[in-house]
Design a protein around this motif. Sequence first.
Motif, PDB file in Angstrom:
ATOM      1  N   VAL A  89      -0.534  -6.110   7.460  1.00  0.00           N
ATOM      2  CA  VAL A  89      -1.636  -6.833   8.084  1.00  0.00           C
ATOM      3  C   VAL A  89      -1.198  -8.275   8.324  1.00  0.00           C
ATOM      4  O   VAL A  89      -0.482  -8.862   7.505  1.00  0.00           O
ATOM      5  CB  VAL A  89      -2.887  -6.800   7.174  1.00  0.00           C
ATOM      6  CG1 VAL A  89      -4.023  -7.625   7.763  1.00  0.00           C
ATOM      7  CG2 VAL A  89      -3.335  -5.353   6.945  1.00  0.00           C
ATOM      8  N   GLU A 106     -12.339  -3.411   9.424  1.00  0.00           N
ATOM      9  CA  GLU A 106     -11.205  -2.827  10.127  1.00  0.00           C
ATOM     10  C   GLU A 106      -9.885  -3.203   9.456  1.00  0.00           C
ATOM     11  O   GLU A 106      -8.969  -2.378   9.365  1.00  0.00           O
ATOM     12  CB  GLU A 106     -11.200  -3.267  11.589  1.00  0.00           C
ATOM     13  CG  GLU A 106     -12.321  -2.662  12.416  1.00  0.00           C
ATOM     14  CD  GLU A 106     -12.317  -1.133  12.377  1.00  0.00           C
ATOM     15  OE1 GLU A 106     -11.227  -0.546  12.548  1.00  0.00           O
ATOM     16  OE2 GLU A 106     -13.389  -0.543  12.155  1.00  0.00           O
ATOM     17  N   GLN A 110      -7.197  -0.787   7.778  1.00  0.00           N
ATOM     18  CA  GLN A 110      -5.790  -0.871   8.196  1.00  0.00           C
ATOM     19  C   GLN A 110      -4.874  -0.918   6.982  1.00  0.00           C
ATOM     20  O   GLN A 110      -3.846  -0.214   6.943  1.00  0.00           O
ATOM     21  CB  GLN A 110      -5.563  -2.098   9.069  1.00  0.00           C
ATOM     22  CG  GLN A 110      -4.124  -2.220   9.562  1.00  0.00           C
ATOM     23  CD  GLN A 110      -3.866  -3.510  10.326  1.00  0.00           C
ATOM     24  OE1 GLN A 110      -4.789  -4.274  10.635  1.00  0.00           O
ATOM     25  NE2 GLN A 110      -2.605  -3.768  10.638  1.00  0.00           N
ATOM     26  N   HIS A 111      -5.223  -1.725   5.983  1.00  0.00           N
ATOM     27  CA  HIS A 111      -4.335  -1.832   4.818  1.00  0.00           C
ATOM     28  C   HIS A 111      -4.302  -0.537   4.029  1.00  0.00           C
ATOM     29  O   HIS A 111      -3.276  -0.188   3.449  1.00  0.00           O
ATOM     30  CB  HIS A 111      -4.724  -3.034   3.947  1.00  0.00           C
ATOM     31  CG  HIS A 111      -5.443  -2.733   2.682  1.00  0.00           C
ATOM     32  ND1 HIS A 111      -6.815  -2.527   2.621  1.00  0.00           N
ATOM     33  CD2 HIS A 111      -4.996  -2.597   1.406  1.00  0.00           C
ATOM     34  CE1 HIS A 111      -7.172  -2.296   1.370  1.00  0.00           C
ATOM     35  NE2 HIS A 111      -6.097  -2.326   0.609  1.00  0.00           N
ATOM     36  N   LYS A 113      -4.677   2.595   5.408  1.00  0.00           N
ATOM     37  CA  LYS A 113      -3.888   3.538   6.208  1.00  0.00           C
ATOM     38  C   LYS A 113      -2.397   3.217   6.128  1.00  0.00           C
ATOM     39  O   LYS A 113      -1.555   4.112   5.949  1.00  0.00           O
ATOM     40  CB  LYS A 113      -4.344   3.515   7.671  1.00  0.00           C
ATOM     41  CG  LYS A 113      -5.786   3.918   7.911  1.00  0.00           C
ATOM     42  CD  LYS A 113      -6.021   5.377   7.602  1.00  0.00           C
ATOM     43  CE  LYS A 113      -7.451   5.780   7.941  1.00  0.00           C
ATOM     44  NZ  LYS A 113      -7.747   7.171   7.487  1.00  0.00           N
ATOM     45  N   GLU A 114      -2.069   1.942   6.283  1.00  0.00           N
ATOM     46  CA  GLU A 114      -0.664   1.543   6.209  1.00  0.00           C
ATOM     47  C   GLU A 114      -0.126   1.741   4.799  1.00  0.00           C
ATOM     48  O   GLU A 114       1.042   2.106   4.617  1.00  0.00           O
ATOM     49  CB  GLU A 114      -0.517   0.079   6.630  1.00  0.00           C
ATOM     50  CG  GLU A 114      -0.758  -0.173   8.108  1.00  0.00           C
ATOM     51  CD  GLU A 114       0.293   0.499   8.974  1.00  0.00           C
ATOM     52  OE1 GLU A 114       1.451   0.644   8.528  1.00  0.00           O
ATOM     53  OE2 GLU A 114      -0.033   0.876  10.117  1.00  0.00           O
TER      54      GLU A 114
END
Length: 227
Positions: A89, A106, A110-111, A113-114
Amino acid sequence: MTKLEPGANHYGHDVSSKIGSAGPSLFEQYPLLAELWEDAKELLGVRSNDAHTLYSVSVAHQLLGHYPQADSHVVLPAMLLHDIGWSAVDSDLVLSAIAPGAGNAELVLQHEKEGARLARQILVGHGVAAEDIERILYIIDGHDSRKESTSIEDSLVKDADKLWRLTGHGLDTIMDWFGLTRMQAFTLVESRVCGHLFTEPAQCMAAGFIAVERANMLAQRLALEER
């Protein structure tokens, strides 16, 4: 800085031979954790996530002692790797994801999923069983955004993650994240931890941390440091 050596010996006698020897460290008990740490530590160099992770892994290990049915081979790797996704991120946006009065769902997603993506690569590289990998990734991919718990392993990871905020290191860190006084940081953290823990041992641990911190902030306690 953690004090490791005494500044004095007021008793004047050596008592070290009377107290026994320390047991193995957490990483000595779980060699896989030490190996995972070597791969993960560079990915955790965002907003003190490296130290946060070590505290949280230790808390999770303590909570595991109350739940022999929980799978430590899932809980501990998930805890160690849960925040590596913040490395993917934009560093200028990381704190905006969790700031009081702001927040960015969001970025949180994102963090997660990554983190799951990066964790898969690391776990596969260390030969972790495929079934364990899937359970670990499921916990990582939802450790913040998923408000309910789906297993005892999920509960322990979520609880240990939150409990760090009540530690001295957690409060020190959060103060500097947002420019808060210690009392402001404590008030913020208490509201985000109490009432949001899944297990009774975690609730008891939180009560202990809170009691210590309230004592730290007593005017009478602070006055002792001025003598």
